[in-house]
Design a protein around this motif. Structure first.
Motif, PDB file in Angstrom:
ATOM      1  N   GLU A  10       0.834  -1.210   0.000  1.00  0.00           N
ATOM      2  CA  GLU A  10       0.000   0.000   0.000  1.00  0.00           C
ATOM      3  C   GLU A  10       0.868   1.260   0.000  1.00  0.00           C
ATOM      4  O   GLU A  10       0.552   2.234  -0.684  1.00  0.00           O
ATOM      5  N   LEU A  11       1.965   1.225   0.757  1.00  0.00           N
ATOM      6  CA  LEU A  11       2.874   2.373   0.801  1.00  0.00           C
ATOM      7  C   LEU A  11       3.574   2.549  -0.544  1.00  0.00           C
ATOM      8  O   LEU A  11       3.715   3.676  -1.041  1.00  0.00           O
ATOM      9  N   ARG A  12       3.988   1.445  -1.151  1.00  0.00           N
ATOM     10  CA  ARG A  12       4.621   1.504  -2.466  1.00  0.00           C
ATOM     11  C   ARG A  12       3.686   2.149  -3.485  1.00  0.00           C
ATOM     12  O   ARG A  12       4.074   3.056  -4.219  1.00  0.00           O
ATOM     13  N   GLU A  13       2.441   1.660  -3.516  1.00  0.00           N
ATOM     14  CA  GLU A  13       1.465   2.182  -4.478  1.00  0.00           C
ATOM     15  C   GLU A  13       1.182   3.664  -4.245  1.00  0.00           C
ATOM     16  O   GLU A  13       1.110   4.442  -5.194  1.00  0.00           O
ATOM     17  N   ARG A  14       1.035   4.038  -2.977  1.00  0.00           N
ATOM     18  CA  ARG A  14       0.770   5.446  -2.645  1.00  0.00           C
ATOM     19  C   ARG A  14       1.922   6.337  -3.088  1.00  0.00           C
ATOM     20  O   ARG A  14       1.720   7.405  -3.673  1.00  0.00           O
ATOM     21  N   ALA A  15       3.142   5.906  -2.804  1.00  0.00           N
ATOM     22  CA  ALA A  15       4.322   6.708  -3.139  1.00  0.00           C
ATOM     23  C   ALA A  15       4.458   6.874  -4.651  1.00  0.00           C
ATOM     24  O   ALA A  15       4.687   7.986  -5.146  1.00  0.00           O
ATOM     25  N   VAL A  16       4.305   5.782  -5.400  1.00  0.00           N
ATOM     26  CA  VAL A  16       4.410   5.852  -6.864  1.00  0.00           C
ATOM     27  C   VAL A  16       3.310   6.749  -7.425  1.00  0.00           C
ATOM     28  O   VAL A  16       3.554   7.594  -8.284  1.00  0.00           O
ATOM     29  N   ARG A  17       2.091   6.579  -6.922  1.00  0.00           N
ATOM     30  CA  ARG A  17       0.971   7.393  -7.396  1.00  0.00           C
ATOM     31  C   ARG A  17       1.231   8.872  -7.138  1.00  0.00           C
ATOM     32  O   ARG A  17       0.986   9.718  -7.999  1.00  0.00           O
ATOM     33  N   GLU A  18       1.783   9.195  -5.968  1.00  0.00           N
ATOM     34  CA  GLU A  18       2.054  10.595  -5.650  1.00  0.00           C
ATOM     35  C   GLU A  18       3.097  11.193  -6.591  1.00  0.00           C
ATOM     36  O   GLU A  18       2.934  12.310  -7.075  1.00  0.00           O
ATOM     37  N   PRO A  25       9.308  15.867  -6.962  1.00  0.00           N
ATOM     38  CA  PRO A  25      10.552  15.096  -7.065  1.00  0.00           C
ATOM     39  C   PRO A  25      10.505  13.842  -6.188  1.00  0.00           C
ATOM     40  O   PRO A  25       9.952  13.848  -5.089  1.00  0.00           O
ATOM     41  N   ILE A  26      11.100  12.782  -6.695  1.00  0.00           N
ATOM     42  CA  ILE A  26      11.144  11.514  -5.982  1.00  0.00           C
ATOM     43  C   ILE A  26      11.746  11.687  -4.592  1.00  0.00           C
ATOM     44  O   ILE A  26      11.233  11.148  -3.610  1.00  0.00           O
ATOM     45  N   ALA A  27      12.832  12.442  -4.486  1.00  0.00           N
ATOM     46  CA  ALA A  27      13.500  12.627  -3.196  1.00  0.00           C
ATOM     47  C   ALA A  27      12.568  13.269  -2.167  1.00  0.00           C
ATOM     48  O   ALA A  27      12.595  12.901  -0.989  1.00  0.00           O
ATOM     49  N   VAL A  29       9.138  13.198  -2.113  1.00  0.00           N
ATOM     50  CA  VAL A  29       8.085  12.245  -1.746  1.00  0.00           C
ATOM     51  C   VAL A  29       8.662  11.180  -0.825  1.00  0.00           C
ATOM     52  O   VAL A  29       8.053  10.818   0.191  1.00  0.00           O
ATOM     53  N   ALA A  30       9.837  10.679  -1.157  1.00  0.00           N
ATOM     54  CA  ALA A  30      10.476   9.643  -0.342  1.00  0.00           C
ATOM     55  C   ALA A  30      10.715  10.145   1.080  1.00  0.00           C
ATOM     56  O   ALA A  30      10.422   9.438   2.053  1.00  0.00           O
ATOM     57  N   LYS A  31      11.210  11.352   1.204  1.00  0.00           N
ATOM     58  CA  LYS A  31      11.477  11.912   2.530  1.00  0.00           C
ATOM     59  C   LYS A  31      10.185  12.064   3.324  1.00  0.00           C
ATOM     60  O   LYS A  31      10.122  11.715   4.505  1.00  0.00           O
ATOM     61  N   ASP A  32       9.141  12.571   2.681  1.00  0.00           N
ATOM     62  CA  ASP A  32       7.854  12.767   3.353  1.00  0.00           C
ATOM     63  C   ASP A  32       7.272  11.448   3.863  1.00  0.00           C
ATOM     64  O   ASP A  32       6.636  11.415   4.914  1.00  0.00           O
ATOM     65  N   LEU A  33       7.480  10.374   3.113  1.00  0.00           N
ATOM     66  CA  LEU A  33       6.881   9.083   3.463  1.00  0.00           C
ATOM     67  C   LEU A  33       7.833   8.153   4.208  1.00  0.00           C
ATOM     68  O   LEU A  33       7.452   7.032   4.558  1.00  0.00           O
ATOM     69  N   GLY A  34       9.070   8.585   4.402  1.00  0.00           N
ATOM     70  CA  GLY A  34      10.030   7.762   5.126  1.00  0.00           C
ATOM     71  C   GLY A  34      10.536   6.573   4.336  1.00  0.00           C
ATOM     72  O   GLY A  34      10.783   5.505   4.889  1.00  0.00           O
ATOM     73  N   ILE A  35      10.699   6.776   3.031  1.00  0.00           N
ATOM     74  CA  ILE A  35      11.153   5.728   2.116  1.00  0.00           C
ATOM     75  C   ILE A  35      12.525   6.129   1.583  1.00  0.00           C
ATOM     76  O   ILE A  35      12.782   7.312   1.344  1.00  0.00           O
ATOM     77  N   HIS A  36      13.381   5.156   1.348  1.00  0.00           N
ATOM     78  CA  HIS A  36      14.672   5.461   0.730  1.00  0.00           C
ATOM     79  C   HIS A  36      14.412   5.920  -0.701  1.00  0.00           C
ATOM     80  O   HIS A  36      13.647   5.289  -1.445  1.00  0.00           O
ATOM     81  N   LYS A  37      15.051   7.012  -1.097  1.00  0.00           N
ATOM     82  CA  LYS A  37      14.752   7.596  -2.412  1.00  0.00           C
ATOM     83  C   LYS A  37      15.089   6.659  -3.571  1.00  0.00           C
ATOM     84  O   LYS A  37      14.405   6.656  -4.591  1.00  0.00           O
ATOM     85  N   GLU A  38      16.122   5.839  -3.440  1.00  0.00           N
ATOM     86  CA  GLU A  38      16.467   4.926  -4.533  1.00  0.00           C
ATOM     87  C   GLU A  38      15.464   3.780  -4.649  1.00  0.00           C
ATOM     88  O   GLU A  38      15.220   3.278  -5.738  1.00  0.00           O
ATOM     89  N   ALA A  39      14.883   3.377  -3.534  1.00  0.00           N
ATOM     90  CA  ALA A  39      13.817   2.370  -3.583  1.00  0.00           C
ATOM     91  C   ALA A  39      12.633   2.938  -4.359  1.00  0.00           C
ATOM     92  O   ALA A  39      12.094   2.288  -5.266  1.00  0.00           O
ATOM     93  N   LEU A  40      12.236   4.152  -4.024  1.00  0.00           N
ATOM     94  CA  LEU A  40      11.112   4.787  -4.707  1.00  0.00           C
ATOM     95  C   LEU A  40      11.427   5.003  -6.183  1.00  0.00           C
ATOM     96  O   LEU A  40      10.569   4.777  -7.043  1.00  0.00           O
ATOM     97  N   ARG A  41      12.643   5.381  -6.496  1.00  0.00           N
ATOM     98  CA  ARG A  41      13.030   5.587  -7.895  1.00  0.00           C
ATOM     99  C   ARG A  41      12.832   4.289  -8.697  1.00  0.00           C
ATOM    100  O   ARG A  41      12.313   4.300  -9.808  1.00  0.00           O
ATOM    101  N   GLY A  42      13.223   3.165  -8.129  1.00  0.00           N
ATOM    102  CA  GLY A  42      13.044   1.873  -8.789  1.00  0.00           C
ATOM    103  C   GLY A  42      11.574   1.525  -8.980  1.00  0.00           C
ATOM    104  O   GLY A  42      11.182   1.022 -10.032  1.00  0.00           O
ATOM    105  N   TRP A  43      10.755   1.818  -7.982  1.00  0.00           N
ATOM    106  CA  TRP A  43       9.322   1.533  -8.099  1.00  0.00           C
ATOM    107  C   TRP A  43       8.684   2.382  -9.188  1.00  0.00           C
ATOM    108  O   TRP A  43       7.835   1.906  -9.948  1.00  0.00           O
ATOM    109  N   VAL A  44       9.091   3.650  -9.265  1.00  0.00           N
ATOM    110  CA  VAL A  44       8.540   4.547 -10.287  1.00  0.00           C
ATOM    111  C   VAL A  44       8.957   4.059 -11.675  1.00  0.00           C
ATOM    112  O   VAL A  44       8.137   4.012 -12.597  1.00  0.00           O
ATOM    113  N   ARG A  45      10.211   3.664 -11.826  1.00  0.00           N
ATOM    114  CA  ARG A  45      10.672   3.136 -13.128  1.00  0.00           C
ATOM    115  C   ARG A  45       9.873   1.904 -13.520  1.00  0.00           C
ATOM    116  O   ARG A  45       9.473   1.757 -14.678  1.00  0.00           O
TER     117      ARG A  45
END
Length: 73
Positions: A10-18, A25-27, A29-45
């Motif tokens: 659910e967090l992955r989907e929310r972060a990618v959708r945002e 910027p990915i960085a 959104v990642a900071k706001d949600l407490g996610i590592h920015k490179e993890a989020l970058r991979g999910w977005v890709r």
């Protein structure tokens, strides 16, 4: 046995959708949600590949099929 996922789906989907809907910027959104920015970058890709916006990776469905074939063979 695969390692447990660090972030819930659910967090992955929310972060990618945002990232995709707001253009933030990915960085940030990642900071706001407490996610590592490179993890989020991979999910977005991966989301971009799954939506046909990129062709430099396998789609999630293709990866799952390949994983199943390797398991059978």
């Amino acid at each position: 046995m695969p390692a447990p996922r660090k972030y819930p789906d659910e967090l992955r989907e929310r972060a990618v959708r945002e990232v995709r809907t707001t253009g933030r910027p990915i960085a940030h959104v990642a900071k706001d949600l407490g996610i590592h920015k490179e993890a989020l970058r991979g999910w977005v890709r991966q989301a971009e590949v799954d939506h046909g916006e990129r062709d430099d990776r396998l789609t999630t469905a293709e990866r799952d099929a390949l994983k199943q074939l390797r398991k059978e063979g």
